[in-house]
Design a protein around this motif. Structure first.
Motif, mmCIF file in Angstrom:
data_model
loop_
_atom_site.group_PDB
_atom_site.id
_atom_site.type_symbol
_atom_site.label_atom_id
_atom_site.label_comp_id
_atom_site.label_asym_id
_atom_site.label_seq_id
_atom_site.Cartn_x
_atom_site.Cartn_y
_atom_site.Cartn_z
ATOM 1 N N ALA A 95 0.810 -1.218 0.000
ATOM 2 C CA ALA A 95 0.000 0.000 0.000
ATOM 3 C C ALA A 95 0.845 1.271 0.000
ATOM 4 O O ALA A 95 0.320 2.377 0.088
ATOM 5 C CB ALA A 95 -0.939 -0.001 1.208
ATOM 6 N N CYS A 96 2.178 1.120 -0.092
ATOM 7 C CA CYS A 96 3.025 2.299 -0.278
ATOM 8 C C CYS A 96 3.758 2.205 -1.617
ATOM 9 O O CYS A 96 4.576 3.045 -1.946
ATOM 10 C CB CYS A 96 4.006 2.457 0.886
ATOM 11 S SG CYS A 96 4.483 4.178 1.194
ATOM 12 N N GLY A 97 3.481 1.137 -2.362
ATOM 13 C CA GLY A 97 4.035 1.018 -3.720
ATOM 14 C C GLY A 97 5.534 0.776 -3.789
ATOM 15 O O GLY A 97 6.169 1.068 -4.802
ATOM 16 N N HIS A 98 6.110 0.211 -2.728
ATOM 17 C CA HIS A 98 7.559 -0.008 -2.748
ATOM 18 C C HIS A 98 7.959 -1.067 -3.776
ATOM 19 O O HIS A 98 9.126 -1.119 -4.185
ATOM 20 C CB HIS A 98 8.063 -0.385 -1.346
ATOM 21 C CG HIS A 98 7.909 0.732 -0.350
ATOM 22 N ND1 HIS A 98 8.338 0.637 0.951
ATOM 23 C CD2 HIS A 98 7.386 1.970 -0.476
ATOM 24 C CE1 HIS A 98 8.077 1.767 1.589
ATOM 25 N NE2 HIS A 98 7.475 2.590 0.747
ATOM 26 N N ASN A 99 7.007 -1.892 -4.207
ATOM 27 C CA ASN A 99 7.301 -2.835 -5.283
ATOM 28 C C ASN A 99 7.726 -2.092 -6.548
ATOM 29 O O ASN A 99 8.574 -2.570 -7.304
ATOM 30 C CB ASN A 99 6.062 -3.716 -5.570
ATOM 31 C CG ASN A 99 4.844 -2.913 -5.997
ATOM 32 O OD1 ASN A 99 4.524 -1.883 -5.400
ATOM 33 N ND2 ASN A 99 4.148 -3.376 -7.030
ATOM 34 N N ALA A 130 12.911 -2.123 5.339
ATOM 35 C CA ALA A 130 12.259 -1.533 6.517
ATOM 36 C C ALA A 130 12.132 -0.018 6.494
ATOM 37 O O ALA A 130 12.367 0.642 7.499
ATOM 38 C CB ALA A 130 12.984 -1.976 7.794
ATOM 39 N N GLU A 131 11.717 0.545 5.347
ATOM 40 C CA GLU A 131 11.470 1.995 5.326
ATOM 41 C C GLU A 131 10.300 2.340 6.227
ATOM 42 O O GLU A 131 10.279 3.383 6.870
ATOM 43 C CB GLU A 131 11.199 2.464 3.891
ATOM 44 C CG GLU A 131 11.127 3.983 3.727
ATOM 45 C CD GLU A 131 9.773 4.584 4.115
ATOM 46 O OE1 GLU A 131 9.759 5.742 4.535
ATOM 47 O OE2 GLU A 131 8.751 3.880 4.009
ATOM 48 N N GLU A 132 9.294 1.461 6.260
ATOM 49 C CA GLU A 132 8.060 1.770 6.999
ATOM 50 C C GLU A 132 8.236 1.711 8.512
ATOM 51 O O GLU A 132 7.340 2.109 9.258
ATOM 52 C CB GLU A 132 6.940 0.811 6.580
ATOM 53 C CG GLU A 132 6.514 0.934 5.123
ATOM 54 C CD GLU A 132 5.769 2.225 4.826
ATOM 55 O OE1 GLU A 132 5.535 3.005 5.760
ATOM 56 O OE2 GLU A 132 5.445 2.451 3.654
ATOM 57 N N GLY A 133 9.336 1.189 8.977
ATOM 58 C CA GLY A 133 9.561 1.112 10.420
ATOM 59 C C GLY A 133 10.829 0.337 10.660
ATOM 60 O O GLY A 133 10.920 -0.818 10.273
ATOM 61 N N ASP A 342 -1.820 7.175 0.043
ATOM 62 C CA ASP A 342 -1.062 5.942 0.252
ATOM 63 C C ASP A 342 -1.457 5.332 1.602
ATOM 64 O O ASP A 342 -2.205 5.928 2.372
ATOM 65 C CB ASP A 342 0.450 6.183 0.139
ATOM 66 C CG ASP A 342 0.957 7.198 1.136
ATOM 67 O OD1 ASP A 342 0.157 7.724 1.928
ATOM 68 O OD2 ASP A 342 2.170 7.477 1.122
ATOM 69 N N HIS A 343 -1.002 4.118 1.843
ATOM 70 C CA HIS A 343 -1.348 3.367 3.057
ATOM 71 C C HIS A 343 -2.846 3.068 3.132
ATOM 72 O O HIS A 343 -3.441 3.078 4.214
ATOM 73 C CB HIS A 343 -0.860 4.092 4.336
ATOM 74 C CG HIS A 343 0.637 4.147 4.455
ATOM 75 N ND1 HIS A 343 1.294 4.220 5.660
ATOM 76 C CD2 HIS A 343 1.614 4.113 3.519
ATOM 77 C CE1 HIS A 343 2.603 4.241 5.451
ATOM 78 N NE2 HIS A 343 2.823 4.185 4.162
ATOM 79 N N THR A 344 -3.449 2.836 1.974
ATOM 80 C CA THR A 344 -4.855 2.423 1.905
ATOM 81 C C THR A 344 -4.960 1.214 0.965
ATOM 82 O O THR A 344 -4.076 1.010 0.121
ATOM 83 C CB THR A 344 -5.764 3.539 1.321
ATOM 84 O OG1 THR A 344 -5.333 3.822 -0.029
ATOM 85 C CG2 THR A 344 -5.689 4.814 2.147
HETATM 86 ZN ZN LIG Z 1 4.697 4.315 3.408
#
Ligand SMILES: [Zn+2]
Ligand SMILES: [Zn+2]
Length: 406
Positions: A95-99, A130-133, A342-344
């Motif tokens: 949901a953040c499109g990191h792919n 681990a960008e998200e945390g 994002d994040h949805t």
């Molecule tokens: Zn994100």
């Protein structure tokens, strides 16, 4: 006849186009197999396999992180890093499109490798978990992974087409108060209420909040508030999320939090402990020299990037920690409309859509062309470094670690 930079750009676009199916397949495979902070094992495997097959020198487990890696083409300076993010969000998938970040960075690395063959310096694809945390990039910066690099180039899918990312500095602090337990009615004068001190800190921070500069913000929660109503709480603890427009402003805010906690402790007869509880994410320092070049290259695909709306901040990212060390870009390219976020679940869906495929290929080309600019044009590197150092000074950056680019 000598090959011009325009020839290189054209060849790069051809190389990306030739790999369109592979890159989209990588993006979809990552999307179908979301993995979370520091556990992105399949993603790291998939990406390093592709890079190794193309002839990159792969090092796995860099910075002591099992799912981090570097993959190098060429050697020495100049050097361009392409950070690849591939972590997802628990419960929401990609949901953040990191792919798309990973596949675009992969595409750029493969295209530049194919066209320049390591002859113009180094291209370093950096797997950044681990960008998200957790802040993989922050840990990699500390471990020296980005030392000897002249630029770090990535894009992020979003709901805006913005040249640069307005990202704040951020860290969390744990604040503890130690009091003395007593029976609330049996021997109330013996007690020192640690929870009352913590609540007082929230009140004081409310006053502080009214005079903080733009983008500075404190959000607190109580994580320990006592054990029973018939005991005066001897221990209370809160967790405070701090944000600010720049890292120096964040450090200033952390100092104010400490002052407030100490003042409350003095006033209430408690003892306080304040400590940083997370990796600090630095603010993002945009290299306008390089983000303008990226925007120029991207416009060939029909996507126009604009400056962000003033006063809007889009959270924090560990690319900040890279950006205060070396010239960096982190433009946003929209994969859905501005009414989305994002994040949805909707954004996760958009990260595997036809529009995402087009954005991925356009971003890969633009990243690769910008990489070639940095590698082949000394004047672009010099301008990027000069801007980087000048911005650091303007930000009153506290510990200038100016890196020589010669
Ligand atoms: Zn994100
Ligand atoms: Zn993200």
């Amino acid at each position: 006849m000598a090959r011009t930079l325009e020839d290189v750009h054209r060849d790069i676009r051809t190389e990306v186009t030739d790999r369109a199916a592979i890159l989209w397949d990588v993006a979809l495979r990552l999307h179908a197999d979301p993995e979370y902070a520091f556990a992105e094992h399949h993603a790291a495997q998939l990406l390093t396999d592709e890079l190794e097959r193309a002839g990159f020198a792969v090092e796995r487990g860099v910075a002591g992180l099992p799912t981090a890696f570097t993959a190098r083409s060429g050697r020495g300076r100049p050097a361009v890093a392409l950070p690849l993010e591939y972590d997802a969000l628990p419960g929401l998938g990609h949901a953040c499109g990191h792919n798309l970040i990973a596949a675009a960075g992969l595409g750029a690395a493969l295209a530049v490798h194919a066209v320049l063959d390591g002859s113009a310096g180094s291209v370093l694809a950096v797997g950044t978990p681990a960008e998200e945390g957790g802040g993989g990039k922050a840990l990699e910066v500390d471990a020296g992974v980005f030392d000897g690099v002249d630029a770090a180039l990535m894009f992020h899918p979003g709901v805006y087409d913005w040249k640069r990312a307005p990202l704040t500095a951020q860290a969390q602090y744990r604040v503890a108060f130690h009091g003395r337990a007593a029976h609330p009615t049996g021997n109330p004068t013996e007690g020192i209420d640690a929870l009352a001190a913590l609540i007082e800190l929230f009140n004081v921070l409310g006053v502080l909040g009214r005079r903080l500069p733009e983008a500075s913000h404190v959000q607190g929660i109580i994580t320990h508030g006592g054990t029973a109503t018939n005991i005066v709480p001897e221990y209370a603890e809160g967790l405070f999320g701090l944000r600010a427009a720049t890292t120096p402003a964040l450090e200033e805010l952390a100092g104010q939090l400490l002052t407030c906690a100490e003042g409350v402790a003095r006033a209430t007869g408690t003892r306080t402990e304040v400590e940083r509880a997370t990796v600090r994410y630095d603010h993002f320092r945009d290299s306008s020299v390089l983000s303008e070049r990226f925007a120029g290259h991207l416009s060939r695909s029909g996507i126009t990037l604009t400056p962000p709306v003033p006063g809007v901040y889009l959270g924090s990212s560990d690319i900040g920690n890279v950006s205060v060390r070396v010239p960096a870009i982190h433009p946003f390219v929209a994969i859905m409309g501005e009414d989305g976020s994002d994040h949805t679940p909707e954004f996760a869906e958009a990260a595997a859509s036809e529009r995402a495929r087009e954005v991925l290929l356009a971003a890969a080309e633009a990243l690769a062309c910008t990489t070639a600019d940095v590698l082949l044009r000394p004047d672009v590197r010099d301008k990027a470094w000069a801007h980087h150092h000048a911005t650091a000074e303007a930000e009153s950056w506290p510990t200038p670690k100016h890196e020589s680019h010669h």
